[in-house]
Design a protein around this motif. Structure first.
Motif, PDB file in Angstrom:
ATOM      1  N   ASN A 262       0.989  -1.229   0.004  1.00 39.55           N
ATOM      2  CA  ASN A 262      -0.070   0.060   0.187  1.00 39.55           C
ATOM      3  C   ASN A 262       0.854   1.346   0.046  1.00 39.55           C
ATOM      4  O   ASN A 262       0.603   2.337  -0.664  1.00 39.55           O
ATOM      5  CB  ASN A 262      -0.894   0.217   1.252  1.00 39.55           C
TER       6      ASN A 262
ATOM      7  N   ASN B 262       2.534   1.958  -3.121  1.00 38.25           N
ATOM      8  CA  ASN B 262       1.691   2.304  -4.368  1.00 38.25           C
ATOM      9  C   ASN B 262       0.661   3.566  -4.092  1.00 38.25           C
ATOM     10  O   ASN B 262      -0.172   3.865  -4.588  1.00 38.25           O
ATOM     11  CB  ASN B 262       0.728   1.353  -4.783  1.00 38.25           C
TER      12      ASN B 262
ATOM     13  N   THR C  30       0.369   5.552  -7.012  1.00 38.64           N
ATOM     14  CA  THR C  30       0.044   4.946  -8.408  1.00 38.64           C
ATOM     15  C   THR C  30      -1.503   4.938  -8.767  1.00 38.64           C
ATOM     16  O   THR C  30      -2.342   4.836  -7.858  1.00 38.64           O
ATOM     17  CB  THR C  30       0.263   3.428  -7.960  1.00 38.64           C
TER      18      THR C  30
ATOM     19  N   TYR D 229      -4.689   2.727  -8.225  1.00 48.08           N
ATOM     20  CA  TYR D 229      -4.459   1.461  -7.277  1.00 48.08           C
ATOM     21  C   TYR D 229      -5.375   1.645  -6.046  1.00 48.08           C
ATOM     22  O   TYR D 229      -5.809   2.823  -5.720  1.00 48.08           O
ATOM     23  CB  TYR D 229      -2.987   1.807  -6.491  1.00 48.08           C
TER      24      TYR D 229
ATOM     25  N   ARG E  11      -9.386  -5.441  -1.536  1.00 50.69           N
ATOM     26  CA  ARG E  11      -9.223  -3.950  -1.956  1.00 50.69           C
ATOM     27  C   ARG E  11     -10.236  -3.210  -1.606  1.00 50.69           C
ATOM     28  O   ARG E  11     -11.633  -3.687  -1.539  1.00 50.69           O
ATOM     29  CB  ARG E  11      -8.914  -3.853  -3.334  1.00 50.69           C
TER      30      ARG E  11
ATOM     31  N   ASP F 163      -4.943  -6.877  -8.180  1.00 51.10           N
ATOM     32  CA  ASP F 163      -4.210  -6.047  -9.087  1.00 51.10           C
ATOM     33  C   ASP F 163      -4.998  -6.043 -10.430  1.00 51.10           C
ATOM     34  O   ASP F 163      -5.061  -5.043 -11.197  1.00 51.10           O
ATOM     35  CB  ASP F 163      -2.985  -6.492  -9.146  1.00 51.10           C
TER      36      ASP F 163
ATOM     37  N   ASP G  34      -8.282  -3.946 -10.199  1.00 50.85           N
ATOM     38  CA  ASP G  34      -7.690  -2.272 -10.411  1.00 50.85           C
ATOM     39  C   ASP G  34      -7.154  -2.032 -11.761  1.00 50.85           C
ATOM     40  O   ASP G  34      -7.750  -0.848 -12.307  1.00 50.85           O
ATOM     41  CB  ASP G  34      -6.362  -2.316  -9.358  1.00 50.85           C
ATOM     42  N   GLN G  35      -6.416  -2.755 -12.127  1.00 55.25           N
ATOM     43  CA  GLN G  35      -6.099  -2.623 -13.743  1.00 55.25           C
ATOM     44  C   GLN G  35      -7.424  -2.533 -14.677  1.00 55.25           C
ATOM     45  O   GLN G  35      -7.242  -1.403 -15.456  1.00 55.25           O
ATOM     46  CB  GLN G  35      -5.445  -3.803 -14.376  1.00 55.25           C
TER      47      GLN G  35
ATOM     48  N   LYS H 272      -8.909   1.044 -13.966  1.00 50.86           N
ATOM     49  CA  LYS H 272      -8.151   2.079 -14.469  1.00 50.86           C
ATOM     50  C   LYS H 272      -8.520   2.262 -15.838  1.00 50.86           C
ATOM     51  O   LYS H 272      -8.554   3.416 -16.553  1.00 50.86           O
ATOM     52  CB  LYS H 272      -6.770   1.937 -14.340  1.00 50.86           C
TER      53      LYS H 272
END
Length: 636
Positions: A25, A28, A31, A34, A65, A195, A198-199, A202
């Motif tokens: 955490n 990032n 980031t 994230y 998350r 992850d 999150d990708q 995004k």
């Protein structure tokens, strides 16, 4: 003893893993996209020894998350709206720069041309004054052409940006579909692929900047993305695409088209949103309006100035011709599905009634319907030709079939093709075809201010006598049939006289000043051969155009102001919208970040907490090891 060792080992590993999550955490914190992750701990279970139950320590149940689907969706929607508003504003500001005010503006050029006739009116044979008029006319035509060229360039760059944006949309759609596939493959394990999620979020956020989308989550973990209201841009692991295509009716315009397995649908600009929606709205509304405003300005100028110039006489005694090259009739663009063979054209019938708009013509069973596309106003006609908004629409050839549709753009090429028709100073038609002669016995104080032709009436050069009465009114003899009714009907018919107020009869306009006496008279007759070369009647007529009401009730000299006003209103509205939507988007993103973002203070506190837990676990392990060693030594 083994149980204590297992508990200590499990606690050590669990706290170490939790520290790893916290460290991730912190790493990032900056980031983009994230979401803060949390290690959720759970009891490792229990075991029964005798009549008692003993715990078996701790373990990580899951790593999740921090994510709020509603806040994320709100952030995406508001960001899409803000992107649309800011993109449109940026383009509008570029467009506004093409229309300067002051001495560099088109309005100044128009007034300089009309005012240049002042010196010609003072000295009709002055070649220098005539050359100045030609120079002012060429300068105005050049500025109109240059402005039209710059608008065309702005349209091309905007079209290219639309194409580039569509390319980015297609790439992001494919990337989202690939992430969906990876998520399906990762769904077999108990843990969530944070992850990957999150990708994907995004990517959807980036896509929302480009165009407004909606999403629907599936049970298998995939996320379907819909654009343009209901078109499936991403459906599970399959991505569709958008394309930019030329309009089938108007090739100068582009459309954004959704394509999927042979199916194609044009997306309305209002349904796009994001940067793509802002660009298409600018092209279809703002840029089109500016083009029509500029084209109307050019068409009104050329039509009005030409009409007045044709009423004069040049230094060679010839009737005046066009001052500017006359605009060609606008050709109707036939829709792809038309079955008739009509060729539609539109030309100016009354320049003072022109509206800055494109038009649609529809053939139906009762005739034709004309629609002003700027506001939807329509009018039906039994047949062609038909006059609407100062334009005459006619079928140049062929005939239309029921259901045929045509797009007419009367102003598309006018400014772009603006050219001077007069090239020699002696061809300026400054003289008037009629002259006025006061009677030799006049005793009053009435003086002649100007006389010039205002229309090509068949009775223009007929002899007319104006005689003033004792009450200040006047009678007119020699009038043709197309003249205003007298103020006082009955023999002899008379009109009221107001000093400085133009009197218009038989296609000419006469203005007198002062107070005439009873019996004073003035005769208006055709200019004798060679006489028109020396008078400046038509030069005064050109000067009078400055106050002619055109452009929705605004004078010709102030017509540029209507264009600037409309454009300024659009820019001001876009600035407010961009500021407001950006503020809303920032608030929504702040709310999302408050849930999903990393707070370093909180992470630092958790770091100390689990560091101490890790140290305590290590101490427990050390103590258990020591006790185990002691037992072994005792047994030996």
């Amino acid at each position: 003893m083994a149980s204590v060792l297992n508990i200590a080992t499990r606690a050590l590993n669990t706290n170490l893993s939790t520290l790893q999550v916290i460290g991730n955490n912190i790493a990032n914190v900056n980031t983009a996209g994230y979401s803060r992750q949390t290690a959720n701990l759970a009891s490792a279970g229990y075991q029964q020894l005798g009549s008692q139950y003993y715990g078996m320590g701790v373990q990580i149940d899951s790593v999740t998350r921090a994510h709020d689907v509603y806040l994320t969706r709100e952030a995406q929607l508001t960001a899409s709206l803000a992107a649309a508003d800011s993109t449109r504003l940026a383009r509008l500001q570029q467009l506004e720069n093409l229309f300067p005010v002051g001495e560099d503006g088109l309005g100044a050029s128009v007034n300089e041309l009309l005012n240049a006739w002042t010196d010609v009116a003072s000295s009709p044979t002055n070649q220098a004054a005539r050359v100045v008029v030609l120079g002012r006319g060429e300068e105005l035509a050049s500025r109109l052409r240059e402005t039209a060229t710059q608008i065309d360039l702005l349209a091309r760059t905007t079209s290219q940006q639309v194409t580039d944006t569509v390319t980015q949309v297609n790439r992001l759609s494919e990337d989202i579909a690939k992430i969906n596939q990876k998520i399906i493959e990762a769904q077999g394990s108990k843990s969530s692929p944070n992850d990957l999620l999150d990708q994907r979020d995004k990517l959807v956020a980036e896509l929302s900047q480009l165009m407004q989308v909606s999403t629907v989550a599936a049970d298998d973990g995939t996320l379907s993305v819909f654009a343009g209201g209901s078109q499936p841009l991403v459906l599970g692991t399959k991505a569709s695409s958008l394309a930019v295509e030329r309009d089938t009716t108007d090739p100068s315009q582009i459309n954004v088209v959704f394509k999927q397995s042979g199916y194609a649908m044009t997306l309305a600009p209002s349904s796009l949103g994001g940067e793509l929606g802002g660009l298409m709205t600018f092209m279809t509304q703002d840029l089109a309006s500016a083009q029509n405003q500029l084209g109307r300005m050019a068409l009104v100028l050329s039509s009005t100035v030409n009409a007045q110039h044709q009423l004069g006489v040049d230094l060679q005694g010839n009737a005046g011709g066009d001052f500017f090259v006359a605009a060609a009739p606008a050709q109707g663009l036939a829709a792809a599905g038309n079955t008739g063979n009509a060729q539609i054209a539109a030309s100016v019938a009354d320049a003072t009634q022109l509206q800055a708009s494109n038009y649609e013509m529809r053939f139906d069973a009762s005739g034709v319907t004309l629609v002003r596309l700027s506001d939807g106003t329509s009018q039906s006609f039994g047949s062609l030709p038909a006059t609407f908004d100062g334009l005459q629409f006619e079928a140049a050839s062929g005939s239309g079939a029921v259901g045929d549709v045509f797009l007419i753009k009367p102003y598309a090429d006018v400014a772009r093709n603006m050219q001077m028709a007069v090239s020699a100073a002696d061809r300026l038609a400054a003289g008037s075809p009629v002259i006025i002669t006061p009677a030799s016995g006049n005793t009053g104080g009435a003086s002649i201010e100007n006389l010039y032709a205002v229309s090509d009436s068949a009775n223009l050069t007929d002899p007319v006598t104006i005689t003033f009465q004792a009450d200040g009114s006047f009678t007119v003899t020699g009038l043709g049939p197309d003249n205003p009714a007298p103020d006082n009907p009955g023999p002899p018919a008379s009109y009221n006289y107001t000093p400085g107020q133009p009197m218009q009869f038989n296609g000419w306009s006469l203005t007198l000043r002062g107070t005439p006496s009873a019996g004073d008279s003035f005769s208006v007759t055709a200019t004798p051969a060679g006489g028109g070369q020396q008078n400046a009647g038509n030069a005064n007529g050109m000067l009078a155009l400055r106050d002619l009401t055109t452009y929705d009730g605004v004078s010709l000299s102030n017509g540029y102001g209507t264009l600037i006003s409309d454009l300024g209103t659009r820019v001001q509205g876009a600035q407010f919208a961009a500021t407001y939507s950006s503020s809303i988007a920032a608030s929504a993103e702040t709310a999302r970040q408050s849930v999903s973002g990393v707070n370093l203070d909180e992470e630092a506190a958790r770091l100390l907490q689990y560091q101490q837990a890790y140290q305590a676990s290590a101490k427990l392990l050390q103590m258990a090891q020591s006790m185990f060693d002691t037992i072994l030594q005792t047994v030996r």
